[in-house]
Scaffold this motif. Structure first.
Motif, PDB file in Angstrom:
ATOM      1  N   PHE A  12       0.827  -1.205   0.000  1.00  0.00           N
ATOM      2  CA  PHE A  12       0.000   0.000   0.000  1.00  0.00           C
ATOM      3  C   PHE A  12       0.860   1.252   0.000  1.00  0.00           C
ATOM      4  CE2 PHE A  12      -2.917  -3.052   2.066  1.00  0.00           C
ATOM      5  CZ  PHE A  12      -4.056  -2.849   1.296  1.00  0.00           C
ATOM      6  N   SER A  13       0.269   2.308  -0.492  1.00  0.00           N
ATOM      7  CA  SER A  13       0.812   3.653  -0.332  1.00  0.00           C
ATOM      8  C   SER A  13      -0.366   4.558   0.010  1.00  0.00           C
ATOM      9  CB  SER A  13       1.514   4.139  -1.602  1.00  0.00           C
ATOM     10  OG  SER A  13       0.574   4.336  -2.650  1.00  0.00           O
ATOM     11  N   THR A  14      -0.057   5.794   0.376  1.00  0.00           N
ATOM     12  CA  THR A  14      -1.106   6.744   0.719  1.00  0.00           C
ATOM     13  C   THR A  14      -0.731   8.122   0.207  1.00  0.00           C
ATOM     14  OG1 THR A  14      -2.415   7.709   2.537  1.00  0.00           O
ATOM     15  CG2 THR A  14      -0.088   7.266   2.966  1.00  0.00           C
ATOM     16  N   GLU A  15      -1.701   9.016   0.160  1.00  0.00           N
ATOM     17  CA  GLU A  15      -1.466  10.368  -0.332  1.00  0.00           C
ATOM     18  C   GLU A  15      -0.935  11.300   0.747  1.00  0.00           C
ATOM     19  OE1 GLU A  15      -5.266  11.455  -1.838  1.00  0.00           O
ATOM     20  OE2 GLU A  15      -5.047  10.309  -3.700  1.00  0.00           O
ATOM     21  N   GLU A  16      -0.789  10.797   1.972  1.00  0.00           N
ATOM     22  CA  GLU A  16      -0.342  11.649   3.073  1.00  0.00           C
ATOM     23  C   GLU A  16       1.103  12.086   2.914  1.00  0.00           C
ATOM     24  OE1 GLU A  16      -1.417  10.272   7.057  1.00  0.00           O
ATOM     25  OE2 GLU A  16      -2.834   8.891   6.124  1.00  0.00           O
ATOM     26  N   GLY A  17       1.906  11.285   2.214  1.00  0.00           N
ATOM     27  CA  GLY A  17       3.311  11.630   2.034  1.00  0.00           C
ATOM     28  C   GLY A  17       4.134  11.248   3.254  1.00  0.00           C
ATOM     29  N   ALA A  77       5.006   4.356   7.618  1.00  0.00           N
ATOM     30  CA  ALA A  77       4.835   3.849   8.980  1.00  0.00           C
ATOM     31  C   ALA A  77       4.323   4.915   9.937  1.00  0.00           C
ATOM     32  CB  ALA A  77       6.147   3.275   9.494  1.00  0.00           C
ATOM     33  N   SER A  78       4.530   6.184   9.597  1.00  0.00           N
ATOM     34  CA  SER A  78       4.069   7.285  10.460  1.00  0.00           C
ATOM     35  C   SER A  78       2.737   7.861  10.015  1.00  0.00           C
ATOM     36  CB  SER A  78       5.119   8.407  10.472  1.00  0.00           C
ATOM     37  OG  SER A  78       6.360   7.922  10.934  1.00  0.00           O
ATOM     38  N   PRO A 131       6.271  -7.824  10.538  1.00  0.00           N
ATOM     39  CA  PRO A 131       6.126  -6.931  11.698  1.00  0.00           C
ATOM     40  C   PRO A 131       7.472  -6.483  12.259  1.00  0.00           C
ATOM     41  CG  PRO A 131       4.859  -8.973  11.947  1.00  0.00           C
ATOM     42  CD  PRO A 131       5.786  -9.163  10.802  1.00  0.00           C
ATOM     43  N   GLU A 132       7.406  -5.384  12.975  1.00  0.00           N
ATOM     44  CA  GLU A 132       8.593  -4.864  13.652  1.00  0.00           C
ATOM     45  C   GLU A 132       8.977  -5.790  14.796  1.00  0.00           C
ATOM     46  OE1 GLU A 132      10.126  -0.462  15.136  1.00  0.00           O
ATOM     47  OE2 GLU A 132       7.987  -0.899  14.976  1.00  0.00           O
ATOM     48  N   ALA A 133      10.271  -5.918  15.049  1.00  0.00           N
ATOM     49  CA  ALA A 133      10.810  -6.742  16.141  1.00  0.00           C
ATOM     50  C   ALA A 133      10.637  -8.235  15.895  1.00  0.00           C
ATOM     51  CB  ALA A 133      10.174  -6.357  17.474  1.00  0.00           C
ATOM     52  N   PRO A 178       6.264  -1.740   6.700  1.00  0.00           N
ATOM     53  CA  PRO A 178       4.887  -1.347   7.032  1.00  0.00           C
ATOM     54  C   PRO A 178       3.934  -1.357   5.846  1.00  0.00           C
ATOM     55  CG  PRO A 178       6.268   0.590   6.851  1.00  0.00           C
ATOM     56  CD  PRO A 178       7.185  -0.590   6.701  1.00  0.00           C
ATOM     57  N   THR A 179       4.466  -1.524   4.636  1.00  0.00           N
ATOM     58  CA  THR A 179       3.608  -1.428   3.447  1.00  0.00           C
ATOM     59  C   THR A 179       3.023  -2.763   3.013  1.00  0.00           C
ATOM     60  OG1 THR A 179       5.416  -1.772   1.852  1.00  0.00           O
ATOM     61  CG2 THR A 179       5.043   0.487   2.636  1.00  0.00           C
TER      62      THR A 179
END
Length: 299
Positions: free
Chosen positions: A223-228, A232-233, A254-256, A267-268
Motif C-alpha cells: 500500500f501507499s497513501t497520499e499523506e506523504g 509507517a508514520s 512486523p517490527e521486532a 509497514p507497506t
C-alpha cells in the motif's frame, strides 16, 4: 380709683398646667422622632448585615465550585501534555500477549484449503513448482481472486474513515521476480563494490529471487497513501494496523520479528490469510512463519 382685681387662682393654675402639657407634648414628639430615627438606622444596619451574610454565603458556595473548575482545568492541561510526550501507540501484530490455549482446541484450525492461504514464502520456504494462482484484478493490479472482496471492503472502509489507500504492488510472476533480484545484485556490485556472493546475500534481504517472494502467491499486497512521508508514520498505516485483521489481512513483516521472518520490518506489505486466522495470529502474537508451524504441526 378703682381697685385692680387679681386674677383668680384657678386661672393661674390652668395656664401653668397648659404650659406643662405643651412642654410634655413637645418632648414626647421630639422623643418619638428620635425613636423613629434610631429605628430607621437600626433597620438599615440590620439590612446591611443581612446583605453581608448573604454575600459571604454566596462566596463560600462559589469557592468550592471554582476550586473544582480549576482542578479540572489543571488535570486536562496535564493530560494534554502527557499525550504530547507519550503519543498513543497503535497496535501491530506484535502487540498482543498470547493467551493460554489448548492444542486440542486449535487442532481443527487448518483445513486443506487454508494451507494455500497460510503458506509463508521466503528464502527458507520456497514455493512449490506446481503452485497455482487464480489471478484477478483490483484497480489495475493483479492479485489472487480470493482476496478481492475483502481488499475492496478494506480500502472502502479506510476511505470512509478518512484514509486513502492505493494498492501499489500485487502478484509478480517468477520471471519478473528473478529480473528484479538480478538487477539489485548488479546494482550492489557496481555501486557498492560488493563481490557477487555478498551482493546476492544483501539483495535477498530486500528483493528475494524467484520462488522465494510473497508477491508470487498473489496474496501479498503493498500500500501507499497520499499523506506523504514515511508510510509507517501515516494515519493510513495506523488504521491498517488497527483494522486489517477484520478483513483477513495481517502485517506480513512486523517490527521486532525480523529474526523470525528473515525480512526487515516493512509497514507497506500486508498478507491475506483469512479473517479467522488473522484474528488468531494477532491473539497469539505470532508472525506468519510462527503461526504456520503452530497450526500445521497440530493438524
Amino acid at each position: 380709683m378703682a381697685l385692680l382685681k387679681k386674677p383668680p387662682k384657678h386661672r393661674k393654675f390652668r395656664v401653668g398646667a397648659w404650659e406643662k402639657e405643651k412642654n410634655a407634648a413637645n418632648l414626647y414628639i421630639s422623643m418619638k422622632g428620635i425613636s423613629k430615627k434610631e429605628k430607621a438606622i437600626r433597620s438599615d444596619r440590620s439590612v446591611r448585615k443581612q446583605d453581608r451574610v448573604k454575600g459571604l454565603k454566596g462566596m463560600m458556595t462559589m469557592i468550592p465550585i471554582l476550586m473544582v473548575v480549576i482542578l479540572a482545568g489543571g488535570i486536562w492541561i496535564a493530560y494534554q501534555e502527557f499525550v504530547k510526550l507519550n503519543p498513543p501507540v497503535y497496535p501491530t501484530a506484535s502487540d498482543y500477549e498470547p493467551p493460554v490455549s489448548s492444542m486440542e482446541e486449535d487442532s481443527t484450525l487448518v483445513r486443506e484449503k487454508d494451507r494455500h492461504l497460510l503458506r509463508p514464502v521466503g528464502l527458507n520456504n520456497p514455493l512449490p513448482d506446481d503452485y497455482i494462482v487464480n489471478l484477478s484484478q483490483y484497480d489495475g493490479v493483479s492479485c489472487d481472486a480470493t482476496i478481492v472482496p475483502s481488499l475492496t471492503r478494506m480500502v472502502q472502509d479506510a476511505q470512509a474513515a478518512g484514509y486513502t489507500l492505493h494498492v501499489t504492488q500485487g502478484y509478480i510472476d517468477a520471471a519478473q521476480q528473478q529480473q528484479l533480484y538480478d538487477t539489485e545484485v548488479n546494482r550492489l556490485m557496481t555501486e557498492k563494490g560488493y563481490t557477487k556472493v555478498k551482493a546476492e546475500n544483501e539483495a535477498e534481504k530486500v528483493v528475494p529471487p524467484a520462488g522465494r517472494n510473497e508477491y508470487q502467491t498473489g496474496l501479498n499486497i503493498s500500500f501507499s497513501t497520499e499523506e506523504g512521508g514515511d508510510f509507517a508514520s501515516s494515519g493510513a498505516y495506523k488504521w491498517l494496523a488497527d483494522h486489517c485483521v477484520e478483513y483477513g489481512f495481517v502485517l506480513r513483516y512486523p517490527e521486532a520479528m525480523e529474526e523470525k521472518t528473515n525480512h526487515d520490518f516493512d509497514p507497506t506489505q500486508f498478507r491475506y490469510v483469512g479473517e479467522e486466522h488473522a484474528k488468531k495470529m494477532r491473539t497469539l502474537n505470532m508472525c506468519l512463519e510462527e503461526y504456520y508451524s503452530y497450526v500445521v504441526g497440530q493438524d
